[in-house]
Design a protein around this motif. Structure first.
Motif, PDB file in Angstrom:
ATOM      1  N   PRO D 118       0.802  -1.234   0.000  1.00 37.14           N
ATOM      2  CA  PRO D 118       0.000   0.000   0.000  1.00 37.14           C
ATOM      3  C   PRO D 118       0.830   1.277   0.000  1.00 37.14           C
ATOM      4  CG  PRO D 118      -0.823  -1.567   1.631  1.00 37.14           C
ATOM      5  CD  PRO D 118       0.476  -2.108   1.133  1.00 37.14           C
ATOM      6  N   LYS D 119       2.066   1.211   0.480  1.00 39.33           N
ATOM      7  CA  LYS D 119       2.871   2.433   0.568  1.00 39.33           C
ATOM      8  C   LYS D 119       3.903   2.537  -0.541  1.00 39.33           C
ATOM      9  CE  LYS D 119       2.407   2.640   5.605  1.00 39.33           C
ATOM     10  NZ  LYS D 119       3.125   2.489   6.881  1.00 39.33           N
ATOM     11  N   ALA D 120       3.732   1.761  -1.589  1.00 44.56           N
ATOM     12  CA  ALA D 120       4.747   1.728  -2.640  1.00 44.56           C
ATOM     13  C   ALA D 120       4.798   3.024  -3.436  1.00 44.56           C
ATOM     14  CB  ALA D 120       4.463   0.565  -3.586  1.00 44.56           C
ATOM     15  N   VAL D 121       5.959   3.253  -4.047  1.00 43.41           N
ATOM     16  CA  VAL D 121       6.116   4.276  -5.078  1.00 43.41           C
ATOM     17  C   VAL D 121       6.120   3.556  -6.422  1.00 43.41           C
ATOM     18  CG1 VAL D 121       7.659   6.032  -6.028  1.00 43.41           C
ATOM     19  CG2 VAL D 121       7.461   5.750  -3.550  1.00 43.41           C
ATOM     20  N   CYS D 122       5.431   4.136  -7.394  1.00 44.05           N
ATOM     21  CA  CYS D 122       5.387   3.530  -8.724  1.00 44.05           C
ATOM     22  C   CYS D 122       6.340   4.271  -9.661  1.00 44.05           C
ATOM     23  CB  CYS D 122       3.963   3.560  -9.276  1.00 44.05           C
ATOM     24  SG  CYS D 122       3.808   2.754 -10.882  1.00 44.05           S
ATOM     25  N   TYR D 123       7.179   3.512 -10.370  1.00 47.31           N
ATOM     26  CA  TYR D 123       8.154   4.057 -11.308  1.00 47.31           C
ATOM     27  C   TYR D 123       7.812   3.585 -12.718  1.00 47.31           C
ATOM     28  CZ  TYR D 123      10.694   4.370  -6.873  1.00 47.31           C
ATOM     29  OH  TYR D 123      11.052   4.641  -5.579  1.00 47.31           O
ATOM     30  N   ARG D 147      13.413   8.700 -16.831  1.00 45.22           N
ATOM     31  CA  ARG D 147      13.892   9.154 -18.117  1.00 45.22           C
ATOM     32  C   ARG D 147      14.046   7.961 -19.067  1.00 45.22           C
ATOM     33  NH1 ARG D 147      17.883  12.675 -15.870  1.00 45.22           N
ATOM     34  NH2 ARG D 147      19.278  10.887 -15.756  1.00 45.22           N
ATOM     35  N   THR D 148      14.004   8.229 -20.376  1.00 51.84           N
ATOM     36  CA  THR D 148      14.335   7.173 -21.336  1.00 51.84           C
ATOM     37  C   THR D 148      15.557   7.592 -22.131  1.00 51.84           C
ATOM     38  OG1 THR D 148      13.058   8.065 -23.189  1.00 51.84           O
ATOM     39  CG2 THR D 148      11.887   6.628 -21.652  1.00 51.84           C
ATOM     40  N   ASP D 158      18.953   6.236 -14.393  1.00 49.46           N
ATOM     41  CA  ASP D 158      17.971   7.133 -13.793  1.00 49.46           C
ATOM     42  C   ASP D 158      17.038   6.344 -12.865  1.00 49.46           C
ATOM     43  OD1 ASP D 158      17.032   9.828 -13.606  1.00 49.46           O
ATOM     44  OD2 ASP D 158      15.243   9.197 -14.687  1.00 49.46           O
ATOM     45  N   LEU D 159      16.692   5.130 -13.248  1.00 46.03           N
ATOM     46  CA  LEU D 159      15.883   4.288 -12.356  1.00 46.03           C
ATOM     47  C   LEU D 159      16.610   4.106 -11.026  1.00 46.03           C
ATOM     48  CD1 LEU D 159      13.376   2.404 -11.951  1.00 46.03           C
ATOM     49  CD2 LEU D 159      14.845   0.533 -12.725  1.00 46.03           C
ATOM     50  N   ALA D 160      17.910   3.818 -11.098  1.00 47.44           N
ATOM     51  CA  ALA D 160      18.688   3.636  -9.866  1.00 47.44           C
ATOM     52  C   ALA D 160      18.662   4.908  -9.030  1.00 47.44           C
ATOM     53  CB  ALA D 160      20.118   3.233 -10.201  1.00 47.44           C
ATOM     54  N   THR D 161      18.768   6.042  -9.689  1.00 50.69           N
ATOM     55  CA  THR D 161      18.758   7.310  -8.952  1.00 50.69           C
ATOM     56  C   THR D 161      17.455   7.500  -8.185  1.00 50.69           C
ATOM     57  OG1 THR D 161      20.204   8.337 -10.580  1.00 50.69           O
ATOM     58  CG2 THR D 161      18.899   9.817  -9.178  1.00 50.69           C
ATOM     59  N   VAL D 191      16.391  -4.062 -14.865  1.00 49.26           N
ATOM     60  CA  VAL D 191      15.547  -3.583 -13.764  1.00 49.26           C
ATOM     61  C   VAL D 191      15.839  -4.376 -12.493  1.00 49.26           C
ATOM     62  CG1 VAL D 191      13.162  -3.404 -12.941  1.00 49.26           C
ATOM     63  CG2 VAL D 191      13.738  -2.731 -15.293  1.00 49.26           C
ATOM     64  N   GLU D 192      15.911  -5.695 -12.640  1.00 49.56           N
ATOM     65  CA  GLU D 192      16.213  -6.547 -11.492  1.00 49.56           C
ATOM     66  C   GLU D 192      17.563  -6.194 -10.880  1.00 49.56           C
ATOM     67  OE1 GLU D 192      14.314  -9.768 -10.313  1.00 49.56           O
ATOM     68  OE2 GLU D 192      13.106  -8.034 -10.883  1.00 49.56           O
ATOM     69  N   ALA D 193      18.546  -5.957 -11.733  1.00 48.51           N
ATOM     70  CA  ALA D 193      19.886  -5.637 -11.238  1.00 48.51           C
ATOM     71  C   ALA D 193      19.854  -4.352 -10.422  1.00 48.51           C
ATOM     72  CB  ALA D 193      20.864  -5.527 -12.398  1.00 48.51           C
ATOM     73  N   VAL D 194      19.113  -3.364 -10.897  1.00 53.75           N
ATOM     74  CA  VAL D 194      19.007  -2.097 -10.160  1.00 53.75           C
ATOM     75  C   VAL D 194      18.362  -2.322  -8.796  1.00 53.75           C
ATOM     76  CG1 VAL D 194      17.779   0.110 -10.099  1.00 53.75           C
ATOM     77  CG2 VAL D 194      19.012  -0.596 -12.172  1.00 53.75           C
ATOM     78  N   LEU D 195      17.253  -3.059  -8.779  1.00 57.08           N
ATOM     79  CA  LEU D 195      16.539  -3.273  -7.519  1.00 57.08           C
ATOM     80  C   LEU D 195      17.368  -4.127  -6.563  1.00 57.08           C
ATOM     81  CD1 LEU D 195      12.928  -3.851  -8.901  1.00 57.08           C
ATOM     82  CD2 LEU D 195      13.865  -1.756  -7.927  1.00 57.08           C
ATOM     83  N   ASP D 196      18.083  -5.101  -7.107  1.00 55.68           N
ATOM     84  CA  ASP D 196      18.932  -5.932  -6.248  1.00 55.68           C
ATOM     85  C   ASP D 196      20.049  -5.099  -5.629  1.00 55.68           C
ATOM     86  OD1 ASP D 196      17.427  -8.133  -6.822  1.00 55.68           O
ATOM     87  OD2 ASP D 196      18.859  -9.040  -8.200  1.00 55.68           O
ATOM     88  N   GLU D 197      20.685  -4.288  -6.456  1.00 59.29           N
ATOM     89  CA  GLU D 197      21.790  -3.460  -5.972  1.00 59.29           C
ATOM     90  C   GLU D 197      21.333  -2.523  -4.853  1.00 59.29           C
ATOM     91  OE1 GLU D 197      24.886  -3.606  -6.759  1.00 59.29           O
ATOM     92  OE2 GLU D 197      25.690  -1.742  -5.952  1.00 59.29           O
TER      93      GLU D 197
END
Lengths: 414, 414, 414, 414
Positions: D118-123, D147-148, D158-161, D191-197
């Motif tokens: 419920p408290k997530a941020v959507c990217y 950004r793309t 930018d996703l990582a940022t 995407v997975e790599a960014v979230l894992d890191e």
């Protein structure tokens, strides 16, 4: 050791373990006969299962999925869960597990309720067990306490008032089937009627039936207040070491639906992480399964009837010597009495509200002999002893406070 | 019973309990020898205490205040708490109790931390036990996960990064002393340095030392990472059924200070309600006190050394047949290995990450004979069998996935 | 496929598609005649339009702006919208579109309402369609449920009570014109009176008229409860596959004003993105336009009258054999009956509340012959059969539960 | 009718339906050949199924539970879901349903994600479909746009940022497999790599694979970017009326787990209410099952290859006449071109960004003949016509704006 502890206690901390064990054994042996204020049935013989006692049994994760390791007793857990769920008229798709006690069951049930309704208000009475207040504090759930009648049963008019003030929010209602002090039972049918009248369909009704859940569920629904799933419960917890006589604290939680989100298999253990805690005691499911299997519905029903008969006998005997005593309803094991003089309480372990009211819980295992002895001791304490001028009648009566009339309920039975 | 359960399971649900018990006994007997993936020590003999097993022991409320009923074992609880608290260099005024397991201890510790710092952020690593994630969800505490090194130890630079983003809020840090998969130990001295550098004085450091707390604490502080109260812990929990070998899940929570606010005496039970749950198992304190009393520091220290020697032996033997195996540090009981072929796992119960990595936890009780048999089985499974052309080497290697090099840590020891 | 699916179903999953199609055709042919519990009119012949069925028609974006691609049917969409908007006395500046069903229409209407009044409270009754509860959950709108009368109509006094508790916040009221179970109609004139009395001028009244909107709107406003824009609606949704007989689920949403903010042209499609979803089915506008164009007001009015006559006939026939049956009001197509014995329900598909009450919805297409056959089957099931001693009357009556008297409304008509 | 509509449109509103239908048929016939800017495959023949088109098929509720009424096509729905779920390597326990389009699928997926966190941020990126922005607005979810690259692919740095700024909150990431304008594919492995890191384990990755999901999934995972469940998706939606050629808008949503809370059977329909909307079109599952069954993996794979070959041909032909044209990657059906002169766009329906860039989507059904005709038309338009002095070259080039160099990606392929 912490500075708050008595010097006496500290002393024995430093003795040899063997010496301490001897003293422990003596104390326990002497105490059992006089421990009539707390509701642990003592009539179940667990000797058959003692050969397992030294072996690690660990029911990690969900009771329905065995997991990788073999040293668990989930098969027995499923047996006792099925027995209890059927007795409580749980719907298809019910779920449950054997907990470390009713407190864990209530905490987990309210956790599931909050996950279902994050913005709910929780309602429970001033007679509810302290574990409810602790659970809502842990879970950070907004709470309104509901008044009780003089006998400790929920005041349904007051429930209607407070729920009516928060109809914009879901309701979590905790009903108690057998309050600690008077064994009062909140009637789920009344709770349902209040919520229906106020159109609060977003609801979760949890029943803390630690004390009276099994014995009441053994009766026909017509003979007892509403308390089970067919009467409106979404979750219900009972104790395993009270009426069911397990030798270590435990409980059984049953919910109407399987917890969600379904967490999937956890690679480490191989079983979904659906319970409140991780590793769970595997001995208690074995002990409980053994008890319900051996006694069955008939055996449990007969035990409950006998225990109630002893309780009724106690009320009559106490009334016979003029000492205030009553039961909240004819199915109660709890006999509420005016707190006896200190000399009686030195021998007999009672529980009470800390003021003028105490109680005895007539779990299976308490004999007519015990109650007769208790009444004799009380009678003796009340009788003036002319040979000892140092002790007056007033001294002998402990606090001497008369039970306020309004606390003797009209519905009291023998 | 729930529809998700296998048909097999359902079938045995309806057998007679006696028949099911026989099968259960057989299964357990056969399984013990091969259950090397889960950390329950099997070398402690509890026979002396079995005479108590059939009797209700209920440690209601606070361990330091006996309460009204006599059927408790709080004297033994205080003995084992004192032993553990001293070993962990707890400060004067420490407090603790025997829990139903480490999960309850962590939940209660974080509950106390949240009561102390209601606006705190909780930090813990991706290698922390799932009970931490569950606790913060139950407690509704804001959370940031911290990266680990390839070996599962907290990345202290990452801790600094994320705590640095929230210096306006108190920090609850959960460190792990012995992660589930690799037995990695988060070093409390590093955690302290990070918090000091960021001037976050409003902090509560909880240590989940379920697996490795006691064995590491038996070492000199110079020989091991920081993990105890002198190293900065505010609370610490250990398991009772892992290294200490209790036959039912339990744990020991120790906190630096007595829970605040002190709730005072509860009239009903006569003991303050300071623990997470109400009725508590009185058997586990007795069993744990017996173990620490009989073995003492020397006996426990010797057991740990022997078990580590077996673990080192295992790494050498596995390396000898060319099978990847390593330990995170020389004090680890956990040997991480490449997941063996299915034929090996059919006999030996391992645990793992569900992919290419499994582990054996060399708790006291696992013998050199067992590891030799395991290595022999693995070797056999890896050897081509010319007489059976249907099975190739490749088939025999199960997943056959090579452990990625980055998962073999530089610090790995034998 | 998911594990919850029956083995039967799984089996047919693996058959050849042709074989499965044959079985499907048989099932549908047999089922249509007996499917009297769900409100899909079956008297409309769509043969004229089948030549379009194989071609992609995609009404991207706003119905009033054609966009770049030509393969849409917006011209027909505008025709049917105009017909419905005029019938519902929509004000100048009205807007609307053909949705995938009434649920989408309600979700979009409440989304527009929330955009207009972000802090509103939403009020709807316990008899409202589940899509309303889902919509407010999706939209995260605070909600209060309103009680109904025994017949399922909004209790306006209760509406006044709950709106009166939140006069500081705008009100979104969802009224139902034709509830699922009894076809009760919430009267918009009463709703308006309540809101006026409480001076809640910041309001949005949405009407879920999925079932009864068109048939009631064909009547003179004096003959029916308030339900349309002149009666106070800000938005209203009807179903296209119920009374209007479309062969695939669809709906029509009409709002009093064009969505605000107007999002402007979207370059990609060339049409403003004003609807809930993006690509929209272009076949259903064509089918609906064809139906309303061919039948016109007169044709639709006549169909409704005939269907109501069949419903009235059914109540009389059922009452004639002593089986409880009633209609909520003389315009209702829904006949509520006591749930018939299982043998009857094995043949006839009814819908109901899952307990003692079922209903038949007399949409156009159900014939007097069907109802006569149904009544005959019911009569047979109720008649004792002396030649078959295995079946008693009691067995034949299914649940046999009598409809509680309080559920038989005073206003019930035949 | 609303005042915004053109006068032309209004005029035809009042013609006879038959006359309008004739014009409609003419328009559609002429338009199909030149409608090359929108991705609807036109090569699938649905004639076999037209006999069903006039009959109401309504898949109420969950696809795995048939419910009471017989007029549904859930058996076919389950067939097509199984095909798609297996193709997308969905895990055991997956769930899904046929939606009214990809927009509904994305809205439902994000609704499930918000229920889980419920408290997530959507990217999501600036190149994501407008349905994503609409969904997060409906759901009231906090959002950060990413950004793309110049080609429309997610900028993972930018996703990582941005995720790194919100590590205290769960992350919902929407990746696009085939953006609307350039068919760029966000790589789930990145995407997975960014979230894992960043140790963001509380995550839900939704893939809007409306355009390219099926064609890419038909390739070996090594040949394509990460996009399916094995690559990290928690939910994924595809369109049914694009590559799969259904004649009415529809989509397929697949999720890794069954929605929770499991709502139980709804008495009215007999099927759990697990989908976003209630009544669902039963024709589209039938059409989709027919297509995947008839074509199978091989047929679909071959169609995709042929369509890509036509796209490659188009790039070469356009480059041959000097007109800027490129594809984002060798699997793309979308050819991005400089927007042609108005005279070309009057005949050929393109889509674009409304500025200098347009595109053609080479779905199966577009022929080499069509592209040759288009190139010829473009060439003609670009050639100065000396006989007509009124038209200059500049006029003929439409906007005349040159594609900015940075928008021609290095990775562009033919």
């Amino acid at each position: 050791m912490n500075a708050d502890v008595d010097a006496d206690v500290d002393a024995s901390l430093d003795g040899s373990l063997d010496a301490v064990l001897v003293g422990f054994a003596d104390r326990l042996r002497q105490a059992t006969r006089f421990n009539i204020g707390f509701p642990g049935a003592t009539d179940i013989d667990h000797t058959d299962l003692l050969s397992w006692a030294g072996r690690l049994l660990n029911n990690v994760g969900d009771p329905d999925v065995d997991g990788l390791a073999a040293n668990h007793s989930k098969l027995f857990e499923r047996r006792v869960l099925r027995f209890v769920a059927e007795l409580l008229r749980a719907p298809v798709g019910w779920w449950g597990y054997v907990t470390s006690g009713a407190s864990e069951g209530t905490l987990h049930a309210l956790y599931l309720a909050r996950r279902r309704y994050p913005k709910a208000v929780c309602y429970y009475t001033t007679a509810a067990h302290p574990s409810v207040a602790k659970a809502v504090d842990i879970l950070n759930v907004d709470t309104v306490l509901v008044r009780t009648t003089a006998c400790g049963e929920m005041d349904y008019h007051d429930l209607a008032t407070v729920v009516g003030q928060h109809r914009d929010r879901p309701a979590i209602v905790v009903a108690t089937a057998g309050t600690t002090l008077t064994e009062a039972v909140d009637d789920l049918r009344e709770v349902e009627a209040v919520l229906d009248e106020l159109a609060v369909t977003r609801r979760w009704v949890h029943v803390d039936a630690a004390l009276a859940g099994i014995p009441l569920a053994l009766l026909s629904p017509d003979e007892r207040p509403g308390l089970d799933f067919a009467d409106g419960a979404h979750s219900l917890v009972i104790s395993g070491h009270k009426f069911l006589g397990a030798p270590m604290p435990c409980g059984i939680l049953v919910t109407a639906t399987r917890p969600n989100p379904a967490p999937g298999l956890v690679p480490y253990s191989g079983s979904p992480d659906t319970t409140l805690l991780g590793s769970r005691n595997g001995h208690t499911p074995l002990l409980l399964a053994h008890t319900v299997d051996r006694l069955g519905w008939e055996g449990l029903h007969a035990r409950a009837g006998q225990a109630r008969a002893v309780a009724g006998h106690a009320v009559r005997r106490l009334s016979g010597i003029g000492w205030p005593a009553w039961r909240q309803h004819p199915h109660a094991f709890t006999v509420v009495i005016r707190t006896p003089p200190q000399v009686v309480r030195d021998k007999w372990v009672l529980a009470g509200d800390g003021r003028d009211s105490s109680h005895i819980v007539f779990m299976p295992g308490i004999t007519l002999g015990q109650i007769d002895e208790f009444v004799a001791d009380l009678h003796t304490a009340l009788t003036p002893r002319p040979t000892d001028p140092r002790q007056s009648i007033v001294d002998g009566r402990g606090s001497g406070v008369v039970v306020p009339p309004q606390r003797v309920p009209a519905r009291a039975v023998t």
